[in-house]
Design a protein around this motif. Sequence first.
Motif, PDB file in Angstrom:
ATOM      1  N   GLY A  19      47.132  28.202  44.647  1.00  0.00           N
ATOM      2  CA  GLY A  19      47.279  28.325  43.035  1.00  0.00           C
ATOM      3  C   GLY A  19      46.920  29.823  42.630  1.00  0.00           C
ATOM      4  O   GLY A  19      46.451  30.538  43.503  1.00  0.00           O
ATOM      5  N   PRO A  20      47.502  30.012  41.399  1.00  0.00           N
ATOM      6  CA  PRO A  20      47.228  31.337  40.808  1.00  0.00           C
ATOM      7  C   PRO A  20      45.689  31.429  40.195  1.00  0.00           C
ATOM      8  O   PRO A  20      45.049  30.481  40.174  1.00  0.00           O
ATOM      9  N   ILE A  21      45.473  32.631  40.172  1.00  0.00           N
ATOM     10  CA  ILE A  21      44.068  33.075  39.778  1.00  0.00           C
ATOM     11  C   ILE A  21      44.072  33.538  38.458  1.00  0.00           C
ATOM     12  O   ILE A  21      44.894  34.633  38.116  1.00  0.00           O
ATOM     13  N   LYS A  22      43.257  33.034  37.231  1.00  0.00           N
ATOM     14  CA  LYS A  22      43.589  33.454  35.988  1.00  0.00           C
ATOM     15  C   LYS A  22      42.621  34.686  35.699  1.00  0.00           C
ATOM     16  O   LYS A  22      41.425  34.886  36.250  1.00  0.00           O
ATOM     17  N   TYR A  23      43.192  35.856  35.075  1.00  0.00           N
ATOM     18  CA  TYR A  23      42.280  36.730  34.678  1.00  0.00           C
ATOM     19  C   TYR A  23      41.301  36.557  33.812  1.00  0.00           C
ATOM     20  O   TYR A  23      41.764  35.724  32.747  1.00  0.00           O
TER      21      TYR A  23
END
Length: 460
Positions: free
Chosen positions: A438-442
């Motif tokens: 999954g994506p990694i949030k800034y």
Amino acid sequence: MASATVFSFQALVYRELRATGMFGPIRQPEIVSSPATARGNRMRIGFRAVQAVEPQRRSESVAPLCASAAPSSSLRTIPAEEEKATSTVAYEELAKELEHASPLAIMDRALEMFGGDIAIAFSGAEDVALIEYARLTGRPFRVFSLDTGRLNAETYRFFDAVERHYDIRIEYMFPDALEVQALVRSKGLFSFYEDGHQECCKVRKVRPLRRALKGLKAWITGQRKDQSPGTRANIPVVQVDPSFEGLEGGSGSLIKWNPVANVEGKDIWNFIRTMDVPINSLHSQGYVSIGCEPCTRPVLPGQHEREGRWWWEDAKAKECGLHKGNIVQDSLNVQSIGTQASDIFETQAIVNLTRAGIENLLKLDNRREPWLVVLYAPWCQFCQAMESSYIELSEKLSGSGVKVGKFRADGDQKPFAKQELQLGSFPTMLFFPTHAPGPIKYPSERRDVDSLLAFVNVLR
């Protein structure tokens, strides 16, 4: 040039004071009495009928330097029909009349009309300008503030400095100890980071404010149209309060004055500096809008002042509940703006992702290239503020193997973005690595090119 600006501003203030008679003899309010009622003697101040607060409740908060006694010869009885005629005011018409009036003139009218039944809401930030305007009118005034128990130490020292400077006593309102105890014991000290700030603000701010306003007929706030995106754009200078009740109870029993509604933040600060009044030392550390310590951050150059408040939440609803009437009315305006605003991040280096495209990125476990994607709304001031830096970043990453994209996540796409893409507020930035589920949030509020590039480089 700076000295000339200050001089011209001082001259403007001087002319305004001359126009309102501030440099002439001190104006004595006409005080007249009517038959006593069960709640005590009634008073008239100026030209409007008001219900005076009990002396023991008012004596410590009215500025002594402004207090004055009228000669006994001015006392007379007001007929019942005259009282009824002067108690009704068309506040929409009054708002139109005062739309282009100066803050000083609006403050003077508010204090004239309501006397001891009106008070200034002081938050510990630039609301000190309201107190200075009230002082300049030469009329008695009251000040109250909400002590949530979680303010910065600098704010408490600021309160003390303001009391000493103006020789007043601020009327502090505190949250109910049992309510705070129940909230903290059941959910911990920082539950608002997980489920939103409304519950904590309701206990620590909204309910104490409701108690304070029940003893008033009107209150004065420091709301400005440029303060909060989506919630304060249409506030009038005076209105019937849409959310709270006043002394007499019921809908329409409280009047809300916003003397600086039409004033820009920079002009408020010009006034504060020119008049040399106390300021909160947090302002010199990058804080603009100041609230409770856990929920307030400094803002960076180019960021909107409300971005430092509840930074983990949606920007368009950044109200604690004290001015909740703004949200219902103005949320419609935000949606209409959203349908009309031209798109942003327009460059060949940034891929415009559709719903299907962002869903494909979510499904892939092995991506050929990493992606950096911004979730945005074109009407959002914060997204607009970072447009140039994001475009510059996309150009720097061109040819590096990292794809840069954008996904418009407002409107119909917002529920999906909240549930699947970790959207909290606009803008939200996600990095999709080549090998990750999954994506990694800034995680940072820094949106300059170097900070964003560092985020990409440690994950690519």
